[in-house]
Design a protein around this motif. Structure first.
Motif, PDB file in Angstrom:
ATOM      1  N   ALA A 182      58.540   9.579  63.518  1.00  0.00           N
ATOM      2  CA  ALA A 182      59.320  10.788  63.771  1.00  0.00           C
ATOM      3  C   ALA A 182      60.772  10.456  64.084  1.00  0.00           C
ATOM      4  N   THR A 183      61.010   9.246  64.566  1.00  0.00           N
ATOM      5  CA  THR A 183      62.376   8.922  64.981  1.00  0.00           C
ATOM      6  C   THR A 183      63.028   7.856  64.108  1.00  0.00           C
ATOM      7  N   HIS A 184      62.275   7.321  63.159  1.00  0.00           N
ATOM      8  CA  HIS A 184      62.849   6.243  62.343  1.00  0.00           C
ATOM      9  C   HIS A 184      62.707   6.523  60.858  1.00  0.00           C
ATOM     10  N   ASP A 185      63.562   5.840  60.138  1.00  0.00           N
ATOM     11  CA  ASP A 185      63.536   5.919  58.700  1.00  0.00           C
ATOM     12  C   ASP A 185      62.464   4.957  58.197  1.00  0.00           C
ATOM     13  N   VAL A 186      61.547   5.467  57.413  1.00  0.00           N
ATOM     14  CA  VAL A 186      60.387   4.669  57.025  1.00  0.00           C
ATOM     15  C   VAL A 186      60.803   3.472  56.172  1.00  0.00           C
ATOM     16  N   LEU A 187      61.783   3.665  55.314  1.00  0.00           N
ATOM     17  CA  LEU A 187      62.159   2.596  54.394  1.00  0.00           C
ATOM     18  C   LEU A 187      62.776   1.403  55.112  1.00  0.00           C
ATOM     19  N   THR A 188      63.799   1.662  55.911  1.00  0.00           N
ATOM     20  CA  THR A 188      64.541   0.543  56.493  1.00  0.00           C
ATOM     21  C   THR A 188      64.145   0.238  57.935  1.00  0.00           C
ATOM     22  N   GLY A 189      63.393   1.151  58.558  1.00  0.00           N
ATOM     23  CA  GLY A 189      63.019   0.942  59.952  1.00  0.00           C
ATOM     24  C   GLY A 189      64.164   1.263  60.910  1.00  0.00           C
ATOM     25  N   LEU A 190      65.265   1.754  60.382  1.00  0.00           N
ATOM     26  CA  LEU A 190      66.384   2.128  61.259  1.00  0.00           C
ATOM     27  C   LEU A 190      66.105   3.513  61.853  1.00  0.00           C
ATOM     28  N   PRO A 191      66.718   3.838  62.981  1.00  0.00           N
ATOM     29  CA  PRO A 191      66.567   5.177  63.533  1.00  0.00           C
ATOM     30  C   PRO A 191      67.060   6.223  62.539  1.00  0.00           C
ATOM     31  N   ASN A 192      66.477   7.394  62.610  1.00  0.00           N
ATOM     32  CA  ASN A 192      66.879   8.448  61.674  1.00  0.00           C
ATOM     33  C   ASN A 192      67.852   9.417  62.337  1.00  0.00           C
ATOM     34  N   ARG A 193      68.116  10.503  61.641  1.00  0.00           N
ATOM     35  CA  ARG A 193      69.105  11.473  62.120  1.00  0.00           C
ATOM     36  C   ARG A 193      68.707  12.061  63.474  1.00  0.00           C
ATOM     37  N   ALA A 194      67.407  12.397  63.608  1.00  0.00           N
ATOM     38  CA  ALA A 194      66.948  13.007  64.856  1.00  0.00           C
ATOM     39  C   ALA A 194      67.207  12.062  66.032  1.00  0.00           C
ATOM     40  N   TYR A 195      66.864  10.812  65.811  1.00  0.00           N
ATOM     41  CA  TYR A 195      67.043   9.821  66.871  1.00  0.00           C
ATOM     42  C   TYR A 195      68.521   9.641  67.190  1.00  0.00           C
ATOM     43  N   LEU A 196      69.321   9.617  66.117  1.00  0.00           N
ATOM     44  CA  LEU A 196      70.764   9.441  66.299  1.00  0.00           C
ATOM     45  C   LEU A 196      71.317  10.536  67.209  1.00  0.00           C
ATOM     46  N   HIS A 197      70.835  11.757  66.982  1.00  0.00           N
ATOM     47  CA  HIS A 197      71.331  12.871  67.795  1.00  0.00           C
ATOM     48  C   HIS A 197      70.978  12.671  69.262  1.00  0.00           C
ATOM     49  N   THR A 198      69.727  12.302  69.513  1.00  0.00           N
ATOM     50  CA  THR A 198      69.303  12.083  70.901  1.00  0.00           C
ATOM     51  C   THR A 198      70.154  10.989  71.534  1.00  0.00           C
ATOM     52  N   ARG A 199      70.322   9.945  70.769  1.00  0.00           N
ATOM     53  CA  ARG A 199      71.049   8.799  71.278  1.00  0.00           C
ATOM     54  C   ARG A 199      72.517   9.149  71.544  1.00  0.00           C
ATOM     55  N   MET A 200      73.095   9.901  70.613  1.00  0.00           N
ATOM     56  CA  MET A 200      74.509  10.258  70.772  1.00  0.00           C
ATOM     57  C   MET A 200      74.716  11.192  71.944  1.00  0.00           C
ATOM     58  N   GLU A 201      73.735  12.068  72.152  1.00  0.00           N
ATOM     59  CA  GLU A 201      73.835  12.967  73.299  1.00  0.00           C
ATOM     60  C   GLU A 201      73.992  12.170  74.585  1.00  0.00           C
ATOM     61  N   GLN A 202      73.135  11.157  74.732  1.00  0.00           N
ATOM     62  CA  GLN A 202      73.193  10.321  75.931  1.00  0.00           C
ATOM     63  C   GLN A 202      74.507   9.557  75.999  1.00  0.00           C
TER      64      GLN A 202
END
Ligand code: C2E
Ligand code: CA
Ligand code: CA
Length: 665
Positions: free
Chosen positions: A220-240
């Motif tokens: 739910a929080t990562h991009d399946v292909l590269t294993g990097l965080p996805n957009r949703a995760y980025l938003h949570t992270r940027m909020e913090q």
């Protein structure tokens, strides 16, 4: 900036998913009791072993009470004493485990023996109760086994069997019912095993569930292909991150990264290769970022890097520099090697925006501005950029419709052979009749076309138009001629480009040497292994190759030698300086000489004045193109002009030519 410890490593995203292979031990709930003040520190939690000792104390206390009352009814003192002794032993045990927390493993064996002794005593003493106390043995064996593991279980089983047999012998049950006794013994051996297996199964299922849950969370929080965080995760992270930055009054840089021409890599090599490349790029990025910096993939070939604490922008530049140096390089994809570059735009909190949305948008704008300046660049956002990028985006949208709406047209410019004064070839040059902006040169929109991938369909269309003109030209002229078509680097990377050229020639019914493809050095240099092969394939078809804008790029001589080039077009900027230009003159002279030696045709572009023409003829340049003869014109006008014989008169005498000729004798 100080990071609250833990958060950084929790959130740093560079790790791929790896399910933990063991369940963490569940924490024991705190148990508070009467004896707390005696044995426990005020706030410390009661451990598992302390809890067990306490339970035994309570049991023994109950037993003491019971046997005390039983004594009133005529039972003896012995059970009471045993219960008291057991309580005392439990106190000792409690005080022992409270002091020596984890050190003495044998204490568990002592506890098992103590329990078994009591069970044996009770069973033997109350022999009239039959087998009522059999479960006591089971409890000691299974309970301790499950709690303390395999070794304790074996110990408890061995001594449990011995003590149970002892109790049975003392009570006389063993002699009276040996069969039942044997059955009970088997039960004692098997039951703990059975429980152990059950517990194993349950915890395995539990682990699997946990892994599945972690996996689902990861997906739910990562991009399946590269294993990097996805957009949703980025938003949570940027909020913090932004909240932190606001509190500590620091800056945060958001870098928007986009691979150059990923689309054409995907088109040429296939999606599988594209995916593979993305993974390699993601790995490279992860490798150079610090803990605390986040890299995530938004989708496609777009990545976002968030760099914290960038108070002066120097750190951001450094991080981006590092990213550029690690990512911009050759990637091996199967049998191919492809050079990948990227563009990057940076927006900085709080200067360029205070919320996630505007920071991402502005970083994207800056990226687009960087890309329009060429490949492998980065740019910081500024407000004027928005307007410029907006314009480019509008142009891109317009260009999408240009083909369908018949707004594109191919013009032709003649190339003259000075020996005859006749038109020997024509360069096809694209024009866009824009409804608002008027007729546009490709200079204004070729970049937009390349970035949007529109260059491929447009280029294909130009090729077809050029060949259509050639068919008509052939019908009206007996002599040989060529049509030059410009090809961009993007088209060269397009899979099956040579096939497209061959089939276009075939359906036009033209001999392949009628077509000359113009490409720049930079387009050829970009992916030398592949373009080398492509040029060979084009040569095999019989198509001619011209090196366009010669002199402006690397102009590597070894290149000229190794590439199968038929003609060289000297860039207009050198011709502009003629006849006076010292350095340009020398350069043009040496290109002309080189052309002669390598047996290449040399075309001078942008000839506007009589003086230039004369200088060029005097120095042995045979093919000329420029406004002096004709600007690029629509097809009909070109066909009308194609038969013209131009007046070439050269009165020009190069000053040093005679000396030079003398010297060479
Ligand atoms: P280029 O290949 O160097 O084309 C020559 C450019 O110089 C043309 O500009 C032409 O109109 C201009 N030119 C020719 N003679 C003179 C002269 O005497 N004086 C001056 N001032 N200019 C002269 P144009 O048509 O605006 O095209 C610009 C560039 O766009 C071309 O440069 C070429 O790189 C690119 N281009 C044009 N058509 C196509 C196309 O169909 N596909 C691709 N990929 N690129 C194209
Ligand atoms: Ca050209
Ligand atoms: Ca040119």
């Amino acid at each position: 900036m100080q990071h609250p410890s833990g958060r950084m490593s929790d959130l740093h995203t560079s790790s791929r998913f790896e399910p933990s292979d063991a369940l963490p031990r569940p924490r024991r709930p705190a148990r508070r009791g009467l004896l707390r003040s005696m044995f426990f520190q005020a706030e410390a939690e009661v451990t598992q072993e302390q809890g067990q000792a306490l339970a035994r104390i309570v049991l023994a206390a109950l037993g003491t009470l019971l046997f005390f009352m039983a004594r009133q009814f005529g039972y003896g003192d012995q059970p009471l004493l045993v219960a008291l002794a057991y309580m005392l032993a439990s106190f000792f045990y409690l005080s022992f485990v409270s002091r020596n927390k984890e050190r003495y493993l044998w204490r568990r064996y002592v506890l098992i023996l103590l329990d078994l002794a009591v069970a044996t005593y009770i069973t033997a003493y109350f022999s009239s109760a039959g087998l009522a106390f059999y479960p006591l043995f089971l409890w000691v064996m299974i309970g301790n086994g499950i709690r303390y593991g395999e070794r304790c279980m074996q110990f408890a089983t061995l001594f449990g069997l011995l003590s149970f047999s002892g109790a049975m012998a003392i009570s006389g049950f063993l002699w009276e019912h040996p069969g039942t006794y044997l059955g009970l013994m088997i039960g004692l051996v098997l039951m703990p095993k059975f429980f152990m297996v059950m517990i194993d199964r349950l915890s395995a299922a539990n682990i699997e569930l946990k892994v599945q849950k972690e996996q689902a969370e990861f997906m739910a929080t990562h991009d399946v292909l590269t294993g990097l965080p996805n957009r949703a995760y980025l938003h949570t992270r940027m909020e913090q991150t932004l909240a932190d930055a606001k509190r500590t009054d620091t800056q945060v840089a958001v870098a928007f990264i986009d691979l150059d021409s990923f689309k054409s890599i995907n088109d040429s090599f296939g999606h599988e290769y594209g995916d593979f490349l993305l993974c390699q790029v993601a790995d490279a990025m992860r490798g150079v970022l610090r803990a605390g910096d986040t890299v995530s993939r938004l989708g496609g070939d777009e990545f976002v890097v968030v760099v914290e604490d960038s108070d002066d922008g120097v750190r951001v530049s450094r991080v981006i520099e590092r990213l550029f140096s690690c990512v911009g390089r050759y990637y091996t994809i199967g049998e191919y090697e492809t050079y990948v570059t990227w563009s990057c735009g940076v927006a900085v909190y709080p200067r360029d925006g205070t919320d996630i949305h505007s920071l991402l948008k502005h970083a994207d704008t800056a990226m687009y501005a960087a890309k329009s300046q060429g490949t492998n660049r980065f740019a910081f956002y500024d407000a004027a950029m928005s307007a410029r990028v907006g314009e480019q985006l509008a142009l891109r949208d317009d260009l999408r419709q240009a083909l369908d709406r018949d707004q594109l047209e191919v013009y032709f410019q003649p190339i003259i052979d000075v020996h005859t004064g006749r038109v020997v070839s024509a360069e096809a040059l694209l024009r866009w009749h824009h409804p608002q902006k008027g007729t546009l040169s490709p200079v204004c929109f070729i970049e937009v076309a390349e970035q949007s991938g529109l260059i491929n369909p447009i280029g294909e269309w130009v090729l077809r138009e050029a060949l259509r003109m050639a068919v008509r030209w052939r019908a009206q002229s007996a002599s040989d001629f060529k049509v030059h078509v410009n090809v961009s680097a993007h088209q060269l990377r397009q899979a099956g480009f040579e096939g497209l050229v061959a089939s276009s020639l075939r359906s036009a019914g033209l001999p392949s040497q009628t077509l000359e493809l113009e490409m720049t050095e930079s387009a050829l240099i970009e992916d030398s292994a592949r373009t080398g092969a492509l040029l060979e394939a084009l040569k095999a078809i019989g198509v001619k190759i011209a090196l366009d804008d010669f002199g402006t790029g690397f102009s590597s001589l070894s290149y000229l030698k190794s590439l199968p080039v038929d003609s060289i077009k000297i860039d207009k900027s050198f011709i502009d300086d003629l006849p006076a230009g010292g350095r340009s003159g020398a350069l043009v002279e040496s290109i002309l000489m080189l052309g002669k030696r390598l047996d290449n045709h040399i075309v001078a572009e942008g000839v506007e004045r009589q003086a230039q023409l004369e200088w060029l003829i005097a120095h042995g340049c045979r093919y000329l193109q420029g406004f002096h003869f004709s600007p690029p014109v629509p097809m009909e006008r070109f066909l009308a002009l194609a038969g013209t014989r131009f007046e070439i008169s050269s009165a020009y005498q190069p000053p040093r030519r005679a000396d030079w000729a003398q010297r060479s004798h």
